[in-house]
Write a protein that holds these residues in place. Structure first.
Motif, short mmCIF file in Angstrom:
data_model
loop_
_atom_site.label_atom_id
_atom_site.label_comp_id
_atom_site.label_asym_id
_atom_site.label_seq_id
_atom_site.Cartn_x
_atom_site.Cartn_y
_atom_site.Cartn_z
N ALA A 22 15.98 4.60 4.45
CA ALA A 22 16.73 3.86 3.38
C ALA A 22 17.55 2.84 4.06
CB ALA A 22 17.37 4.80 2.49
N PHE A 23 18.42 3.20 4.95
CA PHE A 23 19.27 2.32 5.61
C PHE A 23 18.56 1.09 6.07
CE2 PHE A 23 21.60 1.08 9.40
CZ PHE A 23 22.79 0.81 8.91
N PHE A 24 17.65 1.54 6.67
CA PHE A 24 16.68 0.28 7.28
C PHE A 24 16.27 -0.74 6.51
CE2 PHE A 24 15.94 3.08 11.22
CZ PHE A 24 17.24 2.46 11.79
N ALA A 25 15.74 -0.28 5.29
CA ALA A 25 15.04 -0.89 4.18
C ALA A 25 16.31 -1.70 3.53
CB ALA A 25 14.51 -0.04 3.23
N TRP A 26 17.45 -1.05 3.18
CA TRP A 26 18.60 -1.66 2.83
C TRP A 26 19.22 -3.01 3.66
CZ3 TRP A 26 24.06 -1.02 4.22
CH2 TRP A 26 25.05 -1.43 3.64
N GLN A 27 19.26 -2.63 5.20
CA GLN A 27 19.36 -3.84 6.07
C GLN A 27 18.59 -4.94 5.89
OE1 GLN A 27 22.26 -4.23 8.11
NE2 GLN A 27 23.14 -2.46 6.61
N ALA A 28 17.38 -4.55 5.92
CA ALA A 28 16.22 -5.52 5.66
C ALA A 28 15.98 -6.34 4.22
CB ALA A 28 14.84 -5.26 6.23
N MET A 29 16.55 -6.11 3.36
CA MET A 29 16.36 -6.57 2.03
C MET A 29 17.17 -7.92 1.88
SD MET A 29 17.45 -3.49 -0.65
CE MET A 29 17.84 -4.59 -1.98
N ASP A 30 18.04 -8.28 2.70
CA ASP A 30 18.57 -9.63 2.69
C ASP A 30 17.78 -10.63 3.41
OD1 ASP A 30 20.87 -8.89 1.53
OD2 ASP A 30 21.89 -8.61 3.00
N LEU A 31 16.72 -10.22 4.10
CA LEU A 31 15.94 -11.02 4.87
C LEU A 31 14.64 -11.60 4.04
CD1 LEU A 31 15.74 -9.11 8.26
CD2 LEU A 31 17.18 -10.91 7.96
N PRO A 32 14.10 -12.80 4.18
CA PRO A 32 13.00 -13.16 3.46
C PRO A 32 11.81 -12.31 3.75
CG PRO A 32 13.89 -14.85 4.79
CD PRO A 32 14.73 -13.87 5.08
N MET A 33 11.07 -11.99 2.71
CA MET A 33 9.94 -11.20 3.13
C MET A 33 8.62 -11.93 3.57
SD MET A 33 10.09 -7.74 2.71
CE MET A 33 8.77 -7.00 2.29
N ILE A 37 -0.16 -13.04 4.77
CA ILE A 37 -0.54 -14.08 5.52
C ILE A 37 0.53 -14.89 6.37
CG2 ILE A 37 -0.77 -15.83 3.80
CD1 ILE A 37 -3.72 -15.88 4.90
N ARG A 38 1.75 -14.93 5.83
CA ARG A 38 2.83 -15.78 6.25
C ARG A 38 4.22 -14.88 6.29
NH1 ARG A 38 3.44 -21.22 7.62
NH2 ARG A 38 5.48 -21.81 7.83
N MET A 39 4.24 -14.04 7.21
CA MET A 39 5.28 -13.06 7.35
C MET A 39 6.71 -13.76 7.40
SD MET A 39 3.72 -9.91 9.64
CE MET A 39 2.05 -9.59 9.42
N GLY A 40 7.61 -13.21 6.78
CA GLY A 40 9.03 -13.56 7.08
C GLY A 40 9.71 -12.69 7.81
N PRO A 41 10.87 -12.91 8.35
CA PRO A 41 11.51 -11.93 9.12
C PRO A 41 11.79 -10.52 8.41
CG PRO A 41 12.82 -13.81 8.62
CD PRO A 41 11.74 -13.98 7.95
N GLY A 42 11.73 -10.49 7.17
CA GLY A 42 12.13 -8.89 6.77
C GLY A 42 10.97 -8.36 6.51
N TYR A 43 9.55 -8.92 6.72
CA TYR A 43 8.60 -8.12 6.35
C TYR A 43 8.21 -6.97 7.19
CZ TYR A 43 3.51 -7.90 4.99
OH TYR A 43 2.46 -7.30 4.47
N PHE A 44 8.12 -7.19 8.59
CA PHE A 44 8.01 -6.14 9.54
C PHE A 44 8.98 -4.95 9.42
CE2 PHE A 44 7.44 -4.36 13.89
CZ PHE A 44 6.04 -4.01 13.87
N PRO A 45 10.29 -5.21 9.41
CA PRO A 45 11.19 -4.15 9.17
C PRO A 45 11.11 -3.39 7.97
CG PRO A 45 12.22 -5.96 9.87
CD PRO A 45 11.12 -6.56 9.55
N MET A 46 10.62 -4.10 6.87
CA MET A 46 10.44 -3.41 5.60
C MET A 46 9.12 -2.53 5.71
SD MET A 46 12.04 -3.00 2.77
CE MET A 46 12.96 -4.27 2.33
N ILE A 47 8.32 -2.80 6.44
CA ILE A 47 6.99 -1.96 6.40
C ILE A 47 7.26 -0.88 7.31
CG2 ILE A 47 4.62 -1.92 7.41
CD1 ILE A 47 4.60 -3.41 4.90
#
Length: 163
Positions: A22-33, A37-47
């Motif tokens: 939950a903490f890592f997902a909360w931290q990655a929420m501000d990054l574009p997903m 096919i075209r991953m943003g910087p928040g895609y991999f941390p959210m996965i």
């Protein structure tokens, strides 16, 4: 008194993993997903946070039971005195050292220090095996991240004469 906790260690470990996810997902929420096919910087941390939360939930559920336990069947507490606090501290310190040392020291020394500190947390590793593991992991990370993937990570940082 009845209890639904079969294994307090698994429940505590599962809760810890779910909270970390939950903490890592909360931290990655501000990054574009982005998209798959075209991953943003928040895609991999959210996965990764989702996977960590799912695994934590599995660990949590394996520690619970649907049939209530009596005090005689499973009445032990978590037993915080028996937890390996030194090992937890060393692994946490290794992560902090890697995170703080990657820019000033570079990938090689910070990776080596992190692996060496993590190896000290185990009773199976000695100083020699910890040092050998650190050297092997530094060589592996150089081969994979710098040579294989071509990531612009300096092996030596500015504190050690790198760029």
């Amino acid at each position: 008194m009845t209890r639904f906790i079969k294994s307090p260690k698994e429940v505590a470990s599962g809760l810890l993993l779910v909270l970390l996810a939950a903490f890592f997902a909360w931290q990655a929420m501000d990054l574009p997903m982005g998209r798959a096919i075209r991953m943003g910087p928040g895609y991999f941390p959210m996965i990764l946070a989702g996977l960590l939360g799912f695994l934590g939930l599995i660990v949590l559920l394996t520690g619970l039971t649907l049939q209530p336990l009596t005090e005689e069947e499973g009445g032990r507490g978590i037993g915080l005195r028996r937890w390996p606090w030194l090992a937890l501290g060393l692994v946490t310190l290794a992560v902090v050292v890697f995170g703080l040392g990657i820019r000033p020291l570079g990938l090689g020394p910070s990776m080596g220090l992190a692996v060496f500190l993590s190896a000290l947390a185990s009773r199976r590793f000695s100083l020699l095996t910890g040092a050998v593991s650190a050297v092997v992991m530094v060589a592996f990370s150089w081969a994979v991240f710098i040579k294989g993937l071509g990531l612009p990570l300096p092996m030596l940082g500015p504190w050690l004469g790198g760029y």
